[in-house]
Write a protein that holds these residues in place. Structure first.
Motif, mmCIF file in Angstrom:
data_model
loop_
_atom_site.group_PDB
_atom_site.id
_atom_site.type_symbol
_atom_site.label_atom_id
_atom_site.label_comp_id
_atom_site.label_asym_id
_atom_site.label_seq_id
_atom_site.Cartn_x
_atom_site.Cartn_y
_atom_site.Cartn_z
ATOM 1 N N GLU A 58 0.814 -1.204 0.000
ATOM 2 C CA GLU A 58 0.000 0.000 0.000
ATOM 3 C C GLU A 58 0.855 1.264 0.000
ATOM 4 O O GLU A 58 0.462 2.288 -0.541
ATOM 5 N N SER A 89 4.686 2.845 -0.562
ATOM 6 C CA SER A 89 6.050 2.623 -1.021
ATOM 7 C C SER A 89 7.015 3.407 -0.140
ATOM 8 O O SER A 89 6.755 4.542 0.237
ATOM 9 N N PHE A 108 10.835 6.626 -1.293
ATOM 10 C CA PHE A 108 11.248 8.023 -1.139
ATOM 11 C C PHE A 108 12.369 8.176 -0.121
ATOM 12 O O PHE A 108 13.217 9.061 -0.251
ATOM 13 N N LEU A 141 -5.516 5.843 3.093
ATOM 14 C CA LEU A 141 -4.656 6.887 2.556
ATOM 15 C C LEU A 141 -5.436 8.183 2.397
ATOM 16 O O LEU A 141 -6.620 8.182 2.120
ATOM 17 N N ALA A 142 -4.730 9.259 2.590
ATOM 18 C CA ALA A 142 -5.352 10.554 2.394
ATOM 19 C C ALA A 142 -4.489 11.343 1.427
ATOM 20 O O ALA A 142 -3.345 10.989 1.155
ATOM 21 N N HIS A 183 0.442 10.679 3.349
ATOM 22 C CA HIS A 183 0.573 9.497 2.517
ATOM 23 C C HIS A 183 0.885 8.234 3.309
ATOM 24 O O HIS A 183 0.867 7.144 2.756
ATOM 25 N N VAL A 228 4.677 12.749 0.523
ATOM 26 C CA VAL A 228 5.725 12.742 -0.491
ATOM 27 C C VAL A 228 5.413 13.782 -1.540
ATOM 28 O O VAL A 228 4.284 13.870 -2.029
ATOM 29 N N LYS A 229 6.403 14.591 -1.860
ATOM 30 C CA LYS A 229 6.229 15.577 -2.917
ATOM 31 C C LYS A 229 7.303 15.341 -3.963
ATOM 32 O O LYS A 229 8.260 14.604 -3.732
ATOM 33 N N VAL A 250 10.348 15.225 0.604
ATOM 34 C CA VAL A 250 9.298 14.601 1.398
ATOM 35 C C VAL A 250 9.079 15.449 2.628
ATOM 36 O O VAL A 250 10.012 16.026 3.183
#
Lengths: 245, 363
Positions: free
Chosen positions: A36, A38, A41, A199-200, A204, A231-232, A236
């Protein structure tokens, strides 16, 4: 660098300006994630840190994605892998197409692994002999579940090891040996998990960073820290649960 | 990925979508160097943010009791037949017969399917017609976006009609029976030779390739767990560098939990389908339009290539419905208004109420 990513650095003992850039030597970081969520990052972040101007050399063992994938991501994080490769700071071993015969010929598999190991060793020796000032070496493996066996043994050099693995495949008792070895050897265990509530868009998942206890000045310290993350593209964002409105 | 070539720009004036870099027909460019091909289901394309990502492995977990995965697979393959690049493998004696069950494109498109050099005028006319056609079937919210690529990107399929036999006799559709192979190695070689056809040739190849594998780990194939997982891994590695998408459906119930997780990790996009019982009263009370549903589709994972940011969908569970009994549509679950008397049913946990995150507003 913004304050939030410092949380991750700090928890991994990177915040310290004296050990600038990379992880301190002979450290093993095990990153565990699940279907679900990862955890890649964290790996990207650590690669970026290790390749920062004060950092050392990175040996990247890519089993999950091709170079272009990492290149694009790291570029967004502000780190150009192609240039680092030309500067001999990054040794990128593309193992995506690594091929073991499927007939379960154990010696062939073993051969393949030995070959790969010697490749890694060659790269490490090459860079440590060619350039004394190269700093220390980080070996990054993404991801280990694809290559179950190869990781152990690569720690006998003065280097840090970053491994991404999937935790949830070891739910039953079939293959717990490798994982328990790793868990034993690892100094940091970073776990990426989904939130229990699902998840929202702005959270994340959650990250648990466990620093193995060690006895320092007769004081036993073991620290587990828990963060939420988002995460962007360019990094992050980590924050303490509930600290963001 | 591919740099624009001036030569193709000069030669290819007939294409209406000349502004984009020369992509294969049926391929839609996305952000960050990504490219999509259609899953054959418009709604699924929209949900996944454009379609199946080129170079990714899509896995569909089958429902052991119902063949809903075939709905997805058939549409995907029919789109592939239209685009004429398809490899299909199934654990059946004669896989080619399965092609006969593929849905046909909606009638208006039939003559447009034949690919080939077109005049400029012709192309424009087509796109106009399709835009018009499209509006008829779907809301206007997307009409502008699909105006350009609907022509090539995806087709509407009519589940009641089967695909024209003539389409199936074309080359570039390989069918293999998994039962023929005692080990999985021949299948791997087949896939790699199929994919090498793409990389070897130039633009004239035509379309993005599709590999469809039905029930890969079905017990009758008798492959070992490690063989299969290593096949999937190899396939994933091969696909990554090709303009191709592989869709694998597999019965998840026959795998052991740890192998199931391994499979799921290897999937770039992970979907699962589930049937709904006709007489599930709790669920019927909870959801509107329950009678029309044929099943549920759950999106577990969306392909994440060239980016580290995960794709967070607004909802993960969608209902599979047949629109006018012929085209497949996916809708978000809508909670039925709770009436006072049955207030208790709200609290009862329907099988999917936990994952229902959709709003109760039906647009």
């Amino acid at each position: 660098m913004n304050q939030t990513s410092n949380l991750l650095d700090e928890a991994l003992g990177l915040g310290d300006p004296c050990c600038a850039g990379a992880l301190s030597p002979e450290r093993i970081v095990l990153i565990e994630d699940c279907v679900e969520t990862s955890g890649a990052f964290v790996l990207h972040h650590l690669v970026k840190r290790a390749l920062s101007p004060v950092g050392g050399v990175v040996l990247f063992l890519a089993l999950a994605h091709p170079f272009t994938h990492y290149d694009r991501i790291l570029k967004k994080l502000g780190c150009n892998l192609s240039i680092q490769k030309d500067n001999n700071r990054l040794y990128f071993l593309d193992m995506l197409g690594i091929e073991f015969p499927d007939e379960m010929q154990w010696d062939a598999i073993e051969d393949g692994l030995v070959k790969m190991y010697s490749k890694i060793q060659g790269a490490i020796e090459g860079c440590s002999s060619s350039d004394q000032s190269c700093g220390h070496i980080s070996i990054v493996i993404d991801d280990l579940s694809i290559l179950e066996i190869a990781a152990r043994g690569s720690v006998n050099h003065d280097c840090s090891l970053v491994i991404l693995n999937h935790e949830d495949i070891y739910q039953d008792k079939e293959a717990p040996k490798l994982l328990s070895h790793l868990l034993y050897l690892a100094h940091f265990i970073v776990k990426a998990e989904p939130l229990v509530t699902g998840l929202a868009v702005d959270v994340h998942g959650q990250l648990t960073i466990l620093k193995k206890g060690n006895i320092q000045n007769n004081i036993y310290t073991e620290r587990a820290r828990n963060f939420h993350f988002q995460v962007k593209e360019n990094g992050v964002e980590l924050f303490l649960p509930g600290s963001r409105c | 990925m591919r740099a624009g070539r001036p030569s193709s720009f000069c030669r290819n004036q007939s294409t209406v979508i000349a502004s984009a870099p020369p992509l294969l027909p049926g391929v839609k460019p996305g952000a960050g160097g990504k490219a999509f091909i259609s899953s054959g289901i418009r709604d699924l394309d929209r949900i996944l943010g454009g379609g199946f990502l080129l170079g990714s492995v899509v896995m569909v977990m089958e429902d052991a009791e119902a063949p809903h995965h075939l709905l997805l697979l058939r549409n995907f393959m029919a789109q592939g037949v239209v685009h004429r690049q398809l490899l299909f493998a199934a654990p059946a004696e004669e896989p080619r017969t399965f092609l006969g069950t593929l849905p046909a494109p909606v009638v208006a498109f039939k003559e447009d399917r034949q690919r080939g050099p077109r005049s400029d005028h012709d192309g424009q006319e087509q796109s106009l017609r399709i835009a018009w056609q499209y509006k008829k079937y779907f809301g206007e919210q997307q009409a502008s976006e699909t105006y350009k690529d609907a022509k090539e990107f995806s087709t509407d399929f009519d589940l009641r009609k089967s695909l024209d036999r003539r389409m199936l006799s074309l080359q570039n559709i390989d069918c293999v029976s998994l039962l023929k192979f005692s080990t999985i190695a021949p299948l791997r070689e087949l896939c790699s030779s199929f994919l090498s056809k793409l990389t070897g040739n130039d633009v004239s190849v035509g379309c993005a390739a599709r590999i469809a594998i039905l029930s890969l780990c079905a017990p009758q194939c008798r492959y070992s767990d490690w063989d299969m997982i290593s096949f999937v891994r190899t396939l994933r590695a091969m696909i990554r560098s090709c303009k191709a998408v592989a869709v694998i459906t597999f019965p998840s119930s026959v795998l052991s939990p740890s192998f199931l997780k391994r499979w799921q990790h290897l999937a770039d996009t992970l979907l699962s389908v589930r049937s709904v019982a006709d007489d599930d009263e709790n669920l019927a009370k909870l959801l509107t339009g329950y009678q029309d549903m044929v099943g549920l589709l759950h999106v577990h994972k969306v392909a994440q290539v060239n980016t580290q940011v995960p794709v967070i969908l607004e909802a993960n569970t969608f209902s599979l419905k047949l629109h006018r009994r012929r085209s497949l549509v996916l809708e978000r679950l809508n909670q039925a208004p709770v009436d006072g008397s049955s207030g208790t049913s709200y609290g009862t946990s329907g099988p999917c109420s936990a994952s229902t995150k959709s709003s109760s507003i039906d647009f």
